[in-house]
Design a protein around this motif. Structure first.
Motif, PDB file in Angstrom:
ATOM      1  N   UNK A  79       0.823  -1.209   0.000  1.00  0.00           N
ATOM      2  CA  UNK A  79       0.000   0.000   0.000  1.00  0.00           C
ATOM      3  C   UNK A  79       0.863   1.269   0.000  1.00  0.00           C
ATOM      4  N   UNK A  80       0.798   2.062  -1.064  1.00  0.00           N
ATOM      5  CA  UNK A  80       1.512   3.331  -1.173  1.00  0.00           C
ATOM      6  C   UNK A  80       3.014   3.209  -1.329  1.00  0.00           C
ATOM      7  N   UNK A  81       3.512   2.089  -1.767  1.00  0.00           N
ATOM      8  CA  UNK A  81       4.951   1.834  -1.801  1.00  0.00           C
ATOM      9  C   UNK A  81       5.567   2.084  -3.174  1.00  0.00           C
ATOM     10  N   UNK A  82       6.901   2.185  -3.195  1.00  0.00           N
ATOM     11  CA  UNK A  82       7.690   2.144  -4.428  1.00  0.00           C
ATOM     12  C   UNK A  82       7.659   0.696  -4.905  1.00  0.00           C
ATOM     13  N   UNK A  83       7.245   0.457  -6.154  1.00  0.00           N
ATOM     14  CA  UNK A  83       7.126  -0.893  -6.680  1.00  0.00           C
ATOM     15  C   UNK A  83       8.160  -1.094  -7.773  1.00  0.00           C
ATOM     16  N   UNK A  84       8.813  -2.236  -7.753  1.00  0.00           N
ATOM     17  CA  UNK A  84       9.765  -2.618  -8.788  1.00  0.00           C
ATOM     18  C   UNK A  84       9.389  -3.970  -9.362  1.00  0.00           C
ATOM     19  N   UNK A  85       9.469  -4.081 -10.684  1.00  0.00           N
ATOM     20  CA  UNK A  85       9.217  -5.333 -11.390  1.00  0.00           C
ATOM     21  C   UNK A  85      10.547  -5.755 -11.993  1.00  0.00           C
ATOM     22  N   UNK A  86      10.917  -7.026 -11.834  1.00  0.00           N
ATOM     23  CA  UNK A  86      12.235  -7.435 -12.307  1.00  0.00           C
ATOM     24  C   UNK A  86      12.211  -8.793 -12.989  1.00  0.00           C
ATOM     25  N   UNK A  87      13.232  -9.005 -13.809  1.00  0.00           N
ATOM     26  CA  UNK A  87      13.469 -10.288 -14.456  1.00  0.00           C
ATOM     27  C   UNK A  87      14.976 -10.459 -14.568  1.00  0.00           C
ATOM     28  N   UNK A  88      15.408 -11.681 -14.446  1.00  0.00           N
ATOM     29  CA  UNK A  88      16.832 -11.940 -14.526  1.00  0.00           C
ATOM     30  C   UNK A  88      17.119 -13.333 -15.032  1.00  0.00           C
ATOM     31  N   UNK A  89      18.405 -13.568 -15.272  1.00  0.00           N
ATOM     32  CA  UNK A  89      18.887 -14.886 -15.660  1.00  0.00           C
ATOM     33  C   UNK A  89      19.766 -15.397 -14.543  1.00  0.00           C
ATOM     34  N   UNK A  90      19.554 -16.648 -14.158  1.00  0.00           N
ATOM     35  CA  UNK A  90      20.244 -17.221 -13.009  1.00  0.00           C
ATOM     36  C   UNK A  90      20.960 -18.511 -13.389  1.00  0.00           C
ATOM     37  N   UNK A  91      22.061 -18.732 -12.703  1.00  0.00           N
ATOM     38  CA  UNK A  91      22.768 -20.007 -12.756  1.00  0.00           C
ATOM     39  C   UNK A  91      22.877 -20.516 -11.338  1.00  0.00           C
ATOM     40  N   UNK A  92      22.650 -21.811 -11.133  1.00  0.00           N
ATOM     41  CA  UNK A  92      22.641 -22.345  -9.776  1.00  0.00           C
ATOM     42  C   UNK A  92      23.233 -23.744  -9.723  1.00  0.00           C
ATOM     43  N   UNK A  93      23.748 -24.080  -8.568  1.00  0.00           N
ATOM     44  CA  UNK A  93      24.163 -25.446  -8.273  1.00  0.00           C
ATOM     45  C   UNK A  93      23.068 -26.064  -7.421  1.00  0.00           C
TER      46      UNK A  93
END
Length: 170
Positions: free
Chosen positions: A26-40
């Protein structure tokens, strides 16, 4: 069903997570994100290197210390092995007034499935931190994010590196 937890507990966890996130947004700064990940992916059967997309959105209040919530999902796979998650939880970010760097830290809880076949979801927790760098007024480069993710009642875990883009909404 989450292994080892009664259905009533599942509903209680889901209700608390949804209430937590919508209170934070409610009433916040909103960020939408996408990324590429590598994991073990570390399991009792061994270690696999898998990769794929990570995406989500966060809402936060405050400056220079911003507090909020994050909702995210990951779809990691390679050679038939997979680790898919959906999680929500608190987010703390430092937004210095002069520097374009924004370090952040999160502790999330949600559901995950993993392995070489379809498996029931497990309760998942994630501890992560990263740094976003402002490249345009509303666009950040997620320079690096490190995430440790594990499953409750299971030895499977991941150690993930991610890079991506964040769009901050007005």
């Amino acid at each position: 069903c989450l292994r080892g937890l009664p259905m009533k507990t599942h509903r209680t966890i889901a209700t608390l997570l949804v209430a937590f996130f919508f209170t934070a947004i409610a009433g916040a700064q909103v960020g939408v994100y996408a990324g590429f990940s590598g994991t073990h992916l570390n399991t009792s059967a061994g270690t696999s290197t898998i990769y794929g997309p990570l995406f989500g959105f966060y809402a936060q209040h405050g400056r220079p210390l911003a507090i909020g919530a994050d909702v995210r999902a990951s779809l990691f796979n390679h050679n038939g092995a997979h680790f898919n998650t959906i999680a929500v939880g608190p987010r703390i970010a430092i937004r210095p007034p002069v520097l374009p760097l924004k370090p952040y830290f999160e502790a999330l809880v949600g559901l995950a499935s993993y392995g070489n076949s379809s498996t029931s979801p497990y309760l998942n927790y994630q501890l992560l931190g990263g740094v976003d760098f402002t490249i345009l007024p509303r666009i950040d480069w997620r320079v690096i994010e490190y995430d440790y993710s594990a499953l409750a009642g299971n030895s499977a875990n991941t150690k993930t590196l991610t890079t991506g883009i964040v769009l901050r909404l007005p």
